[in-house]
Design a protein around this motif. Structure first.
Motif, PDB file in Angstrom:
ATOM      1  N   UNK A  91     -80.753   2.638  22.037  1.00  0.00           N
ATOM      2  CA  UNK A  91     -82.111   2.111  22.200  1.00  0.00           C
ATOM      3  C   UNK A  91     -83.122   3.204  21.850  1.00  0.00           C
ATOM      4  N   UNK A  92     -84.149   2.890  21.035  1.00  0.00           N
ATOM      5  CA  UNK A  92     -85.122   3.918  20.648  1.00  0.00           C
ATOM      6  C   UNK A  92     -85.923   4.423  21.839  1.00  0.00           C
ATOM      7  N   UNK A  93     -86.318   5.672  21.756  1.00  0.00           N
ATOM      8  CA  UNK A  93     -87.058   6.321  22.834  1.00  0.00           C
ATOM      9  C   UNK A  93     -88.485   5.782  22.899  1.00  0.00           C
TER      10      UNK A  93
ATOM     11  N   UNK B 223     -83.924  -1.896  30.879  1.00  0.00           N
ATOM     12  CA  UNK B 223     -83.695  -3.210  30.272  1.00  0.00           C
ATOM     13  C   UNK B 223     -82.367  -3.241  29.517  1.00  0.00           C
ATOM     14  N   UNK B 224     -81.498  -4.223  29.825  1.00  0.00           N
ATOM     15  CA  UNK B 224     -80.205  -4.316  29.123  1.00  0.00           C
ATOM     16  C   UNK B 224     -80.373  -4.964  27.739  1.00  0.00           C
ATOM     17  N   UNK B 225     -80.202  -4.174  26.696  1.00  0.00           N
ATOM     18  CA  UNK B 225     -80.287  -4.708  25.336  1.00  0.00           C
ATOM     19  C   UNK B 225     -78.960  -5.350  24.952  1.00  0.00           C
TER      20      UNK B 225
ATOM     21  N   UNK C 232     -78.580 -14.270  20.536  1.00  0.00           N
ATOM     22  CA  UNK C 232     -77.963 -12.942  20.488  1.00  0.00           C
ATOM     23  C   UNK C 232     -77.417 -12.537  21.856  1.00  0.00           C
ATOM     24  N   UNK C 233     -78.082 -12.992  22.929  1.00  0.00           N
ATOM     25  CA  UNK C 233     -77.637 -12.687  24.289  1.00  0.00           C
ATOM     26  C   UNK C 233     -76.620 -13.696  24.816  1.00  0.00           C
ATOM     27  N   UNK C 234     -76.543 -14.867  24.167  1.00  0.00           N
ATOM     28  CA  UNK C 234     -75.718 -15.946  24.711  1.00  0.00           C
ATOM     29  C   UNK C 234     -76.438 -16.719  25.786  1.00  0.00           C
ATOM     30  N   UNK C 235     -77.783 -16.714  25.732  1.00  0.00           N
ATOM     31  CA  UNK C 235     -78.597 -17.373  26.750  1.00  0.00           C
ATOM     32  C   UNK C 235     -79.191 -18.694  26.256  1.00  0.00           C
ATOM     33  N   UNK C 236     -78.667 -19.235  25.171  1.00  0.00           N
ATOM     34  CA  UNK C 236     -79.317 -20.407  24.579  1.00  0.00           C
ATOM     35  C   UNK C 236     -79.384 -21.592  25.535  1.00  0.00           C
ATOM     36  N   UNK C 237     -78.454 -21.695  26.480  1.00  0.00           N
ATOM     37  CA  UNK C 237     -78.446 -22.830  27.409  1.00  0.00           C
ATOM     38  C   UNK C 237     -79.376 -22.645  28.601  1.00  0.00           C
ATOM     39  N   UNK C 238     -79.915 -21.443  28.768  1.00  0.00           N
ATOM     40  CA  UNK C 238     -80.807 -21.186  29.907  1.00  0.00           C
ATOM     41  C   UNK C 238     -82.156 -20.641  29.443  1.00  0.00           C
ATOM     42  N   UNK C 239     -82.490 -20.894  28.176  1.00  0.00           N
ATOM     43  CA  UNK C 239     -83.697 -20.308  27.605  1.00  0.00           C
ATOM     44  C   UNK C 239     -84.952 -20.654  28.396  1.00  0.00           C
ATOM     45  N   UNK C 240     -85.008 -21.848  28.969  1.00  0.00           N
ATOM     46  CA  UNK C 240     -86.209 -22.277  29.676  1.00  0.00           C
ATOM     47  C   UNK C 240     -86.126 -22.031  31.184  1.00  0.00           C
TER      48      UNK C 240
END
Length: 678
Positions: free
Chosen positions: A409-411, A592-594, A651-659
């Motif tokens: 992760x960039x500084x 923050x977990x990237x 990318x996170x696998x969160x498509x089913x909980x996006x809202x």
């Protein structure tokens, strides 16, 4: 001496409208009905209207709202006194946001079962009445007694409903036996203000008389039990210095709204009291005053079945104070959160209708088996675990971290800090005037942006003299004068670090300016926005220390950071300045977990990130404040953000909980636990 009984039984049109021009005596109950007295200021017409309601014959006790006594008390204090004491008086509706899930909902459910027709119905009802009469409720910051009074009224209303079930419409004959078992003697409080103590006592007595009247109508008999029994369970004193066990041994429930005093607003005495309770741990002096009540309650409750629910400003679930407040509560005192109400507006029943943003948090010993619930607006969420961020997620403490927990992760760094006494910063008018006198200085004048300038496109400039030669500094009268003023200001500083930079007065105190394009994130921005306005900035624009900057950042980094995934994390763990977000490097960004996406997912994010920037360019006359106002945000920009959110969620696998922001934060916290498990 004027007695309350005499005042209240005098017709309104015959009462002295001001009860004399000086302080008068407002009696309260202390063993003989209304035989003692306390001092209060004059009744104003507004207070009269709130307190008194005339009945057709004599005085109508039901016309008094006991909880209004809090508003009367508050009206006698100036705003500075209220703020210093963190005093905030509450509407009945909001009191029930505490007491209903704490005990009242459960009691109502028990009553519904007890009154079911059966052979043991009467026995069950009497046993339930005995339970009501056995409960002890304690408010260790009771103020004028609103929480205690409304809790008493709620139990007595239940008892009156129970008496209806037991007696029906029968008229009681024979010797009268008092059917009432619930008593104001079951309610205990501590309050530091002597007048508030008396108001709380009076409010409870009035409530008792009101409920006695309701009971009389149920049993169709007079209940003339005057003078009423005296109770001295409301104690004057400092709750942070009194042994609660001596005031109320083994209560069933602890309730209230302890003082709303933020860490930065506490006076020296309050700070010393709180730090003594928290212990000298890291950042203990950054915890709000209310945190001391949570600590004392947790210590008091350890190993018991007591439950405690307090209203608190929502800052205790945010930012750096969370760890020093909650770690000890969870780890040393072995507590769990059994229900919580997420941020809502807590309205006051005071005359000035003040309001703050609050949470309700209920704690109990970890050994106590409970069903955990999170209240979020009108939604009730069953939770496996409630952590101090009020999420259904593992109990974690996001603490300050100097470096990101993932190496790729960039500084992120703070913008440039001038510490110049204003001598290197220019308004547009100053810039114009300087260039009229010395046109050659144009190469040293750069656009200068803080968070406000960036979001609202406000013009501001600075003298950026990092490459200026000694000859150029001496030759220019303007530069020489300003640099000399910087030197003198820094030499006079009490900070050794600032005095050190007096040796290079032409330079900013701290310089972090990149030589390539960078992402700029304002440290503070409106909490009303869904997305923090951030963006790419060219290296010839100098970012102030009101911003955080990420040199060498890419479209992918921008796409992640401007996504609703990152915004959900930010809103949960960041600090707040009032209602504004306070974005930080050490807490928000570095923890923050990237995600680590595939190349295709990364490219998709880069594409959607660019669409956001392109949509902004369609509105050259609009500021970022215009574009990111939820009311005025243009449709194409909103669509671009939505597409970016979807790309990041994939990318996170969160498509089913996006809202579902709460679930997103829960998943991010699970990933944080994995990343920090070592």
């Amino acid at each position: 001496m004027i007695h309350l009984f005499d005042v209240l039984n005098t017709p309104i049109d015959e009462r002295d409208p001001y009860l004399d021009d000086t302080l008068k005596k407002f009696p309260y109950v202390n063993g003989g009905l209304f035989s003692g007295s306390i001092e209060i200021p004059n009744f104003t017409p507004k207070i009269r209207e709130l307190l008194f309601e005339e009945a057709s014959s004599g005085f109508n006790w039901s016309g008094i709202s006991p909880t209004i006594f809090g508003a009367v008390f508050e009206s006698t204090l100036n705003p500075e006194t209220r703020r210093a004491g963190g005093m905030h008086y509450t509407a009945i509706e909001n009191i029930h946001k505490v007491i209903d899930p704490l005990f009242l909902d459960e009691l109502k459910a028990e009553f519904d079962i007890a009154k079911i027709p059966s052979r043991n119905r009467k026995k069950n009802l009497l046993a339930f009445q005995d339970k009501l009469a056995s409960l002890k409720i304690f408010d260790p910051a009771c103020g004028s007694g609103n929480f205690l009074t409304e809790s008493y009224l709620s139990l007595r209303r239940l008892e009156n409903e129970l008496l209806k079930e037991l007696l029906g419409s029968q008229i009681q004959l024979g010797e009268l036996v008092n059917p009432i078992k619930v008593s104001i003697g079951q309610f205990y409080g501590i309050e530091i203000n002597d007048f508030a103590v008396a108001v709380a006592q009076t409010a409870l007595w009035i409530a008792e008389l009101q409920m006695m009247q309701d009971t009389r109508e149920i049993i169709h008999r007079d209940l003339d039990f005057l003078p009423l029994k005296s109770y001295s369970n409301i104690h004057e004193g400092n709750a942070l210095k009194i042994d609660w066990q001596k005031i109320c041994p083994q209560p069933n429930y602890i309730i209230g709204n302890p003082p709303f005093v933020g860490a930065s607003m506490m006076n020296a005495a309050q700070k010393a009291e709180a730090v003594k309770i928290f212990g000298k741990v890291k950042l203990s002096n950054s915890v709000d005053y209310v945190g001391a009540w949570y600590h004392l309650a947790a210590k008091f409750m350890t190993g018991t079945n007591i439950k405690a629910a307090f209203v608190s400003t929502n800052s205790i679930t945010q930012g750096e104070q969370l760890a020093p407040l909650w770690k000890k509560v969870f780890d040393e005192y072995n507590m769990q959160i059994i229900f919580a109400r997420r941020t809502f507006k807590w309205d006051s029943e005071s005359l000035d209708k003040a309001s703050v943003h609050c949470v309700v948090i209920c704690i109990a010993d970890k050994s106590l088996p409970v069903e955990k619930k999170i209240f979020d607006g009108d939604e009730i969420i069953s939770a496996k675990n409630i952590n101090p961020y009020l999420c259904d997620a593992p109990t974690i403490f996001i603490e300050s971290r100097a470096k990101h927990l993932q190496d790729f992760v960039p500084r992120i760094i703070l913008g440039n800090k001038p510490s110049d006494g204003g001598n290197l910063i220019l308004s547009p008018a100053e810039r114009k005037e300087i260039l009229q006198r010395e046109p050659a200085l144009e190469k040293f004048i750069f656009r200068y942006v803080g968070g406000n300038e960036f979001i609202n496109n406000i013009e501001r400039y600075c003298l950026w003299l990092v490459n200026a030669t000694p000859k150029e500094l001496r030759k220019s009268k303007e530069l020489y004068r300003r640099v000399d003023a910087v030197r003198k200001m820094r030499e006079a500083s009490t900070s050794a670090a600032t005095r050190k930079t007096a040796e290079t007065p032409h330079k900013f105190f701290f310089i972090s300016q990149p030589t390539t394009e960078y992402i700029l994130i304002p440290c503070h921005s409106s909490g009303g926005r869904k997305y923090i306005p951030m963006g790419f900035v060219s290296p010839d624009i100098i970012a102030s220390n009101a911003n955080l900057i990420i040199p060498n950042a890419t479209l992918y980094h921008f796409g992640i950071l401007t996504s609703s995934i990152h915004m959900a994390w930010m809103r949960t763990v960041c600090g707040y300045l009032g209602t504004s977000y306070r974005y930080s490097s050490n807490v928000v960004y570095n923890n923050f977990p990237w995600c680590e996406p595939t190349d295709n997912r990364r490219r998709a994010i880069e594409t959607t990130a660019q669409k956001i920037l392109d949509a902004r360019k369609n509105y050259p006359d609009s500021t970022l404040a215009d574009l990111y106002d939820e009311l005025t945000m243009p449709a194409d920009l909103r669509k671009a953000h939505r597409e970016n959110d979807k790309a990041v969620a994939l990318a996170y696998g969160f498509e089913n909980i996006l809202d579902d922001e709460a679930k997103i934060v829960g998943e991010l916290m699970n990933r944080y636990v994995e990343l920090t498990s070592d």
